[in-house]
Design a protein around this motif. Structure first.
Motif, PDB file in Angstrom:
ATOM      1  N   GLY A  17       0.296  -1.356  -0.220  1.00  0.00           N
ATOM      2  CA  GLY A  17       0.014  -0.348   0.273  1.00  0.00           C
ATOM      3  C   GLY A  17       0.906   1.182  -0.294  1.00  0.00           C
ATOM      4  O   GLY A  17       0.804   1.990  -0.551  1.00  0.00           O
ATOM      5  N   GLY A  18       1.349   1.284   0.898  1.00  0.00           N
ATOM      6  CA  GLY A  18       2.596   2.496   0.811  1.00  0.00           C
ATOM      7  C   GLY A  18       3.787   3.206  -0.503  1.00  0.00           C
ATOM      8  O   GLY A  18       3.590   3.813  -0.953  1.00  0.00           O
ATOM      9  N   ALA A  19       4.041   1.915  -1.313  1.00  0.00           N
ATOM     10  CA  ALA A  19       4.262   1.566  -2.823  1.00  0.00           C
ATOM     11  C   ALA A  19       3.597   1.889  -3.087  1.00  0.00           C
ATOM     12  O   ALA A  19       4.159   3.194  -4.213  1.00  0.00           O
ATOM     13  N   ALA A  20       1.908   1.663  -3.261  1.00  0.00           N
ATOM     14  CA  ALA A  20       0.990   2.540  -4.374  1.00  0.00           C
ATOM     15  C   ALA A  20       0.899   3.589  -3.898  1.00  0.00           C
ATOM     16  O   ALA A  20       1.100   4.544  -5.073  1.00  0.00           O
ATOM     17  N   LEU A  21       1.436   3.871  -2.979  1.00  0.00           N
ATOM     18  CA  LEU A  21       0.517   5.490  -2.860  1.00  0.00           C
ATOM     19  C   LEU A  21       1.782   5.928  -3.069  1.00  0.00           C
ATOM     20  O   LEU A  21       1.690   7.517  -3.894  1.00  0.00           O
ATOM     21  N   GLY A  22       3.144   5.955  -2.861  1.00  0.00           N
ATOM     22  CA  GLY A  22       4.371   6.764  -3.394  1.00  0.00           C
ATOM     23  C   GLY A  22       4.399   6.795  -4.897  1.00  0.00           C
ATOM     24  O   GLY A  22       4.732   8.161  -4.953  1.00  0.00           O
ATOM     25  N   ALA A  23       4.225   5.911  -5.207  1.00  0.00           N
ATOM     26  CA  ALA A  23       4.026   5.800  -6.603  1.00  0.00           C
ATOM     27  C   ALA A  23       3.333   6.791  -7.371  1.00  0.00           C
ATOM     28  O   ALA A  23       3.335   7.538  -8.720  1.00  0.00           O
ATOM     29  N   PHE A  24       1.877   6.857  -6.595  1.00  0.00           N
ATOM     30  CA  PHE A  24       0.581   7.601  -7.338  1.00  0.00           C
ATOM     31  C   PHE A  24       1.043   9.055  -7.629  1.00  0.00           C
ATOM     32  O   PHE A  24       0.767   9.762  -7.828  1.00  0.00           O
ATOM     33  N   ILE A  25       2.220   9.065  -5.976  1.00  0.00           N
ATOM     34  CA  ILE A  25       2.409  11.111  -6.070  1.00  0.00           C
ATOM     35  C   ILE A  25       3.450  10.869  -6.443  1.00  0.00           C
ATOM     36  O   ILE A  25       2.964  11.896  -7.391  1.00  0.00           O
ATOM     37  N   ALA A  26       4.005  10.298  -7.208  1.00  0.00           N
ATOM     38  CA  ALA A  26       5.601  10.617  -7.388  1.00  0.00           C
ATOM     39  C   ALA A  26       5.275  10.753  -9.449  1.00  0.00           C
ATOM     40  O   ALA A  26       5.671  11.658 -10.044  1.00  0.00           O
ATOM     41  N   GLY A  27       4.449   9.730  -9.692  1.00  0.00           N
ATOM     42  CA  GLY A  27       3.120   9.938 -10.848  1.00  0.00           C
ATOM     43  C   GLY A  27       2.368  11.029 -11.470  1.00  0.00           C
ATOM     44  O   GLY A  27       1.915  10.497 -11.993  1.00  0.00           O
ATOM     45  N   ASN A  28       2.142  11.432 -10.515  1.00  0.00           N
ATOM     46  CA  ASN A  28       0.959  12.233 -11.157  1.00  0.00           C
ATOM     47  C   ASN A  28       1.304  14.438 -10.609  1.00  0.00           C
ATOM     48  O   ASN A  28       1.991  14.096  -9.573  1.00  0.00           O
ATOM     49  N   LYS A  29       0.409  14.716 -11.750  1.00  0.00           N
ATOM     50  CA  LYS A  29       0.372  16.403 -10.742  1.00  0.00           C
ATOM     51  C   LYS A  29       0.014  17.056  -9.393  1.00  0.00           C
ATOM     52  O   LYS A  29      -1.059  15.937  -9.295  1.00  0.00           O
ATOM     53  N   GLY A  30      -0.393  17.879  -9.230  1.00  0.00           N
ATOM     54  CA  GLY A  30      -0.759  18.124  -7.723  1.00  0.00           C
ATOM     55  C   GLY A  30      -2.250  18.196  -7.900  1.00  0.00           C
ATOM     56  O   GLY A  30      -3.255  17.881  -7.239  1.00  0.00           O
ATOM     57  N   LYS A  31      -2.721  18.523  -9.238  1.00  0.00           N
ATOM     58  CA  LYS A  31      -3.903  18.758  -9.236  1.00  0.00           C
ATOM     59  C   LYS A  31      -4.801  17.369  -9.971  1.00  0.00           C
ATOM     60  O   LYS A  31      -6.050  17.129  -9.754  1.00  0.00           O
ATOM     61  N   THR A  32      -3.805  16.490 -10.511  1.00  0.00           N
ATOM     62  CA  THR A  32      -4.920  15.381 -10.599  1.00  0.00           C
ATOM     63  C   THR A  32      -4.554  14.616  -9.000  1.00  0.00           C
ATOM     64  O   THR A  32      -5.793  13.669  -8.973  1.00  0.00           O
ATOM     65  N   ILE A  33      -3.608  14.723  -8.539  1.00  0.00           N
ATOM     66  CA  ILE A  33      -4.147  14.139  -6.703  1.00  0.00           C
ATOM     67  C   ILE A  33      -5.383  14.469  -7.160  1.00  0.00           C
ATOM     68  O   ILE A  33      -6.280  14.031  -5.840  1.00  0.00           O
ATOM     69  N   LYS A  34      -5.663  16.065  -6.538  1.00  0.00           N
ATOM     70  CA  LYS A  34      -6.082  16.628  -6.146  1.00  0.00           C
ATOM     71  C   LYS A  34      -7.849  16.139  -6.754  1.00  0.00           C
ATOM     72  O   LYS A  34      -8.669  15.741  -5.492  1.00  0.00           O
ATOM     73  N   ALA A  35      -7.695  15.335  -7.751  1.00  0.00           N
ATOM     74  CA  ALA A  35      -9.042  15.761  -8.505  1.00  0.00           C
ATOM     75  C   ALA A  35      -9.020  14.039  -7.922  1.00  0.00           C
ATOM     76  O   ALA A  35     -10.495  13.842  -8.461  1.00  0.00           O
ATOM     77  N   THR A  36      -8.329  13.151  -7.907  1.00  0.00           N
ATOM     78  CA  THR A  36      -8.555  12.003  -7.430  1.00  0.00           C
ATOM     79  C   THR A  36      -9.445  12.274  -6.564  1.00  0.00           C
ATOM     80  O   THR A  36     -10.640  10.792  -6.084  1.00  0.00           O
ATOM     81  N   MET A  37      -8.676  12.583  -5.682  1.00  0.00           N
ATOM     82  CA  MET A  37      -9.048  12.493  -3.860  1.00  0.00           C
ATOM     83  C   MET A  37     -10.314  12.895  -3.647  1.00  0.00           C
ATOM     84  O   MET A  37     -11.094  12.070  -2.818  1.00  0.00           O
ATOM     85  N   LYS A  38     -10.715  14.358  -4.533  1.00  0.00           N
ATOM     86  CA  LYS A  38     -12.171  14.783  -4.695  1.00  0.00           C
ATOM     87  C   LYS A  38     -13.317  13.680  -5.208  1.00  0.00           C
ATOM     88  O   LYS A  38     -14.592  13.478  -4.766  1.00  0.00           O
TER      89      LYS A  38
END
Length: 287
Positions: free
Chosen positions: A38-59
């Motif tokens: 889970g931690g590696a997946a979360l880290g890869a998600f953060i490293a592979g996306n821009k801030g607005k993509t992360i925000k849109a996904t969490m929303k």
């Protein structure tokens, strides 16, 4: 709610089947491997996306637990709104719509349809293209091309969370293998242990592969698929508005133009001709 039901079915069938074959559940309890994956997946998600993509996904994720707001009643309201606007333009001229599209919140016509006003994207789409038509010197083919580009952009932006989640799902089986390999390394580093204890370590290591595959295809991939389906359904409201406005631009009467828009809807949300005709008659009678 269906997401939670689906997850319960996945858990019940997988672990229920494991129990029926006489499996030992204690072996599957590997919080450290779950933390690694889970931690590696979360880290890869953060490293592979821009801030607005992360925000849109969490929303987007919390919305998956709620039902969509775009149902048959919304489409009925949309087509009734379009009918009123086009009928007013046909009777009084397109310039009479200027006050409605410039301030839809204060418009008498828009205010009768709060569900449409609450959807800012649809309201903005309608007002933008009605404003173009009001300005004059517009060609139906050019407006259609512009609408297509606009809808494509809206869909592309709405699909960003689905794509980011799908990439995480694709990575999870490999991350599970990483956790399993580390478990095997740990077991081989303890080669002096008795065979029974060595077997337990190997079993613990293999749980990493199991968790990676289960999380990917049982939990994460369905979320990406659900977002894609919702986006496809959500685009229908824009396509309905587009077809209706284009039909009006090509000279069709408001009631016929609305019928053009009705035809692009999915069968589960599409009102029948009789329902739509009755709804439009109610609108006309209430004026």
């Amino acid at each position: 709610m269906l997401v939670l039901v689906g997850y319960l079915v996945v858990l019940a069938t997988v672990f229920g089947g494991y129990g029926l074959m006489g499996g030992h559940f204690g072996v599957l309890f590997q919080p450290v491997e779950l933390l690694m994956i889970g931690g590696a997946a979360l880290g890869a998600f953060i490293a592979g996306n821009k801030g607005k993509t992360i925000k849109a996904t969490m929303k987007e994720l919390p919305r998956l637990l709620r039902s969509t707001k775009r149902d048959r009643q919304l489409y009925m309201d949309l087509m009734a709104l379009l009918y009123e606007l086009l009928a007013k333009a046909r009777k009084e001229g397109m310039m009479k719509l200027e006050s409605d599209v410039d301030a839809p919140e204060q418009s008498e016509i828009f205010s009768r349809y709060p569900t449409i006003l609450a959807d800012k994207g649809v309201t903005e789409f309608l007002c933008d293209y009605l404003r173009l038509v009001i300005s004059g010197n517009t060609d139906a083919f050019e407006i259609e091309a512009l609408m297509d580009h606009d809808i494509e952009t809206i869909a592309h932006e709405a699909l960003v969370p689905a794509h980011s989640i799908a990439r995480v799902a694709d990575a999870l089986p490999a991350l599970g293998i990483v956790a399993a390999v580390l478990g095997v390394v740990h077991a081989l580093g303890s080669a002096d242990l008795p065979p029974s204890e060595m077997g337990a370590l190997i079993a613990h290591a293999m749980v990493g592969t199991f968790l990676g595959v289960l999380l990917a295809y049982g939990f994460v991939t369905p979320l990406a698929s659900l977002i894609e389906q919702r986006v496809a359904e959500g685009m229908k409201v824009y396509q309905c508005a587009k077809v209706t406005l284009l039909a009006s631009l090509n000279g069709y009467a408001p009631q016929l133009a609305v019928e053009f828009g009705r035809k692009v809807l999915f069968s589960t949300e599409r009102p029948s001709f009789t329902e739509l005709d009755a709804h439009v008659r109610e609108v006309k009678a209430a004026k």
